[in-house]
Structure formats: structure tokens, C-alpha cells
Design a protein around this motif. Structure first.
Motif, PDB file in Angstrom:
ATOM      1  N   GLU A 173       0.849  -1.186   0.000  1.00 49.57           N
ATOM      2  CA  GLU A 173       0.000   0.000   0.000  1.00 49.57           C
ATOM      3  C   GLU A 173       0.890   1.242   0.000  1.00 49.57           C
ATOM      4  OE1 GLU A 173      -3.297   0.127  -0.106  1.00 49.57           O
ATOM      5  OE2 GLU A 173      -3.735  -2.026   0.116  1.00 49.57           O
ATOM      6  N   ILE A 174       0.844   2.021  -1.076  1.00 46.14           N
ATOM      7  CA  ILE A 174       1.573   3.291  -1.165  1.00 46.14           C
ATOM      8  C   ILE A 174       0.527   4.396  -1.053  1.00 46.14           C
ATOM      9  CG2 ILE A 174       3.105   4.724  -2.552  1.00 46.14           C
ATOM     10  CD1 ILE A 174       4.096   2.109  -3.888  1.00 46.14           C
ATOM     11  N   VAL A 175       0.553   5.094   0.068  1.00 50.58           N
ATOM     12  CA  VAL A 175      -0.529   6.027   0.401  1.00 50.58           C
ATOM     13  C   VAL A 175      -0.007   7.453   0.484  1.00 50.58           C
ATOM     14  CG1 VAL A 175      -1.807   4.233   1.622  1.00 50.58           C
ATOM     15  CG2 VAL A 175      -0.181   5.653   2.884  1.00 50.58           C
ATOM     16  N   SER A 176      -0.923   8.408   0.401  1.00 52.14           N
ATOM     17  CA  SER A 176      -0.541   9.817   0.491  1.00 52.14           C
ATOM     18  C   SER A 176      -0.398  10.278   1.930  1.00 52.14           C
ATOM     19  CB  SER A 176      -1.561  10.693  -0.240  1.00 52.14           C
ATOM     20  OG  SER A 176      -2.848  10.524   0.318  1.00 52.14           O
ATOM     21  N   SER A 177      -1.054   9.590   2.851  1.00 54.07           N
ATOM     22  CA  SER A 177      -0.948   9.922   4.270  1.00 54.07           C
ATOM     23  C   SER A 177      -1.246   8.681   5.087  1.00 54.07           C
ATOM     24  CB  SER A 177      -1.915  11.052   4.642  1.00 54.07           C
ATOM     25  OG  SER A 177      -3.257  10.633   4.441  1.00 54.07           O
ATOM     26  N   LYS A 178      -0.804   8.698   6.338  1.00 53.60           N
ATOM     27  CA  LYS A 178      -1.071   7.589   7.249  1.00 53.60           C
ATOM     28  C   LYS A 178      -1.880   8.125   8.428  1.00 53.60           C
ATOM     29  CE  LYS A 178       3.086   4.853   6.214  1.00 53.60           C
ATOM     30  NZ  LYS A 178       4.390   4.367   6.746  1.00 53.60           N
ATOM     31  N   THR A 179      -3.158   7.870   8.384  1.00 57.30           N
ATOM     32  CA  THR A 179      -4.071   8.322   9.415  1.00 57.30           C
ATOM     33  C   THR A 179      -4.790   7.112   9.990  1.00 57.30           C
ATOM     34  OG1 THR A 179      -5.912   8.554   7.865  1.00 57.30           O
ATOM     35  CG2 THR A 179      -4.438  10.466   8.121  1.00 57.30           C
ATOM     36  N   PRO A 180      -5.469   7.267  11.139  1.00 57.57           N
ATOM     37  CA  PRO A 180      -6.256   6.140  11.655  1.00 57.57           C
ATOM     38  C   PRO A 180      -7.238   5.593  10.627  1.00 57.57           C
ATOM     39  CG  PRO A 180      -6.040   7.824  13.340  1.00 57.57           C
ATOM     40  CD  PRO A 180      -5.451   8.401  12.087  1.00 57.57           C
ATOM     41  N   VAL A 191       3.156   4.706  14.248  1.00 53.00           N
ATOM     42  CA  VAL A 191       2.796   4.146  15.551  1.00 53.00           C
ATOM     43  C   VAL A 191       1.455   4.663  16.068  1.00 53.00           C
ATOM     44  CG1 VAL A 191       3.508   3.924  17.963  1.00 53.00           C
ATOM     45  CG2 VAL A 191       5.218   3.776  16.130  1.00 53.00           C
ATOM     46  N   LYS A 192       1.353   5.962  16.267  1.00 49.59           N
ATOM     47  CA  LYS A 192       0.166   6.510  16.928  1.00 49.59           C
ATOM     48  C   LYS A 192      -1.131   6.322  16.130  1.00 49.59           C
ATOM     49  CE  LYS A 192       0.678  10.038  19.717  1.00 49.59           C
ATOM     50  NZ  LYS A 192       1.018  11.362  20.300  1.00 49.59           N
ATOM     51  N   PRO A 193      -1.142   6.588  14.828  1.00 52.18           N
ATOM     52  CA  PRO A 193      -2.409   6.387  14.107  1.00 52.18           C
ATOM     53  C   PRO A 193      -2.833   4.921  14.021  1.00 52.18           C
ATOM     54  CG  PRO A 193      -0.666   7.018  12.581  1.00 52.18           C
ATOM     55  CD  PRO A 193      -0.119   7.206  13.955  1.00 52.18           C
TER      56      PRO A 193
END
Length: 233
Positions: A148-155, A183-185
Motif C-alpha cells: 500500500e503506497i498512500v498519500s498519508s497515514k491516518t487512523p 505508531v500513533k495512528p
């Protein structure tokens, strides 16, 4: 026996292979090129501010970094930056895009061992073509069950990915060097978050550790990850 963890997600840059080191070397060259206009510390502050502004426009990766350097060079020189400096910055970006992949210690061994018993995913931010090239050169590509190549890493992003590739985030773990993105998301999505520090981490990725969260873990290096996965179950 019911397994607690079924899926392990790995970050790529500065978790599995070197990345930030090449950005720092280019920043040093950037400072040399503009030494007649501004001191290095002030230049880095201006560049970081530009990178923060431009994330929404260019996303993460080398191309956005080079454009931010060019923008900063124009600003700090009051639009007097020599064309030769711009040319050198573009060439530096092209060199960064072609740099060979250097796996970090224990990266291959950790992925290989965990892939024998769990579903493994690569979850990374950045330019699609560049990240695909790096994965191909790393020799790790065939080990992953999904990329998965994503633009952002959010919950929300982790929730969606782990829902597609697993039985939800509650059975998943995310491993990476960024407290803010890896880690956090992932923990906020309901999964486990494992912090593996790197000597060089981009300032934008810094954040406080969720020390009190029962699903947070920290390791000195990836060599300890298989044992941690076995321990959790």
C-alpha cells in the motif's frame, strides 16, 4: 488457539532501508550553494517551513523536497538565485531518485521470519513510481502479501487497509520509525504500534510516544520484532 495478531504492517523508508540520510546529504549541499545568502541554520528552518506548507500540494517524497528547496532558494535570495544553483538542485534530486537501496540491519531476516506465520504488508508514503522502484530493488517485494503506497497515514487509512487485508486493525500491528505516521495512528485505529528508531528521522515525523497505551511497544532494532510478535501471540 485463537491468534491475537494475524497481520504485520511494515513502513519502508528508514524502517526497512535507508532514506533520510540522502535527504540530509542533499540539504548540506543546499546550504553550501546558498552560503553567500543565508546561514545554514536559518536556511534549514526556512526549508522545513516550505516542506510543511507544501505537503498538501506535493505530498511526501523527493520531488516535493526538491521543489521546496527551489522555492526556498528563490525566497532567501529575493529572487536572485543563480540559474546554476537551480540546475544543481534538480540534478541532486535526480541523483536521489537513482540512489541504490541499502537495507537496514535485520530488515530482511525480520520480514522473512514473520512472513512464515503472519500476513505481512508494506505500508508506505511517498511517490508511487519511486517507492515501487525501491521495493523492487530491495529484493523484499515477493515477501509481502500486499503493498500500500498512500498519500498519508491516518487512523482512517489504517482502518481501511487492515479491513481489506485482515480481520480489522485489532488483529494488526504496524512497525516503523515514525511515531507520528506509523505508531500513533495505527494504535488509534485499534491496532498495535511498534516503534523502531532510526538515527535520522525527519522533524515532521516526530511526536510523543504513547507510553501508557497497552498496544504500544518500542524496540532497539528490527532484530527483536519476531520475538515480540511471538510474545503477543
Amino acid at each position: 488457539m485463537t491468534r491475537i495478531l494475524t497481520t504485520i504492517g511494515f513502513d519502508a523508508d528508514d524502517t526497512l532501508w535507508q532514506n533520510e540520510r540522502f535527504f540530509r546529504l542533499t540539504q548540506e549541499r543546499f546550504a553550501e550553494l546558498l552560503a553567500d545568502y543565508v546561514d545554514g541554520d536559518h536556511l534549514y528552518d526556512r526549508l522545513l517551513a516550505a516542506e510543511r506548507r507544501n505537503l498538501g500540494h506535493y505530498g511526501f517524497g523527493i520531488k516535493g523536497f526538491i521543489l521546496s528547496m527551489i522555492e526556498t532558494a528563490i525566497e532567501v535570495t529575493d529572487e536572485q538565485v543563480p540559474a546554476g544553483v537551480i540546475s544543481e538542485l534538480i540534478a541532486a534530486g535526480q541523483d536521489m531518485l537513482q540512489h541504490p537501496i541499502e537495507l537496514l540491519p535485520h530488515a530482511r531476516e525480520a520480514v522473512v521470519e514473520i512472513a512464515e506465520s503472519h500476513r505481512v504488508l508494506l505500508i508506505t508514503k511517498g511517490d508511487l513510481l519511486h517507492q515501487e522502484r525501491k521495493l523492487a530493488q530491495s529484493g523484499l517485494g515477493e515477501l509481502f502479501d500486499g503493498v500500500e503506497i498512500v498519500s498519508s497515514k491516518t487512523p482512517a487509512v489504517y482502518t481501511e487497509i487492515f479491513s481489506r487485508h485482515a480481520n480489522g486493525a485489532s488483529e494488526a500491528m504496524m512497525v516503523g520509525n515514525s511515531m507520528r505516521s506509523d505508531v500513533k495512528p495505527a494504535i488509534e485505529a485499534g491496532g498495535w504500534g511498534v516503534y523502531v528508531p532510526h538515527d535520522l528521522t525527519w522533524e515532521i515525523e516526530h511526536d510523543d510516544a504513547p507510553e501508557d497505551d497497552p498496544r504500544f511497544r518500542a524496540l532497539e532494532h528490527l532484530g527483536g520484532l519476531p520475538a515480540l510478535v511471538r510474545e503477543i501471540g
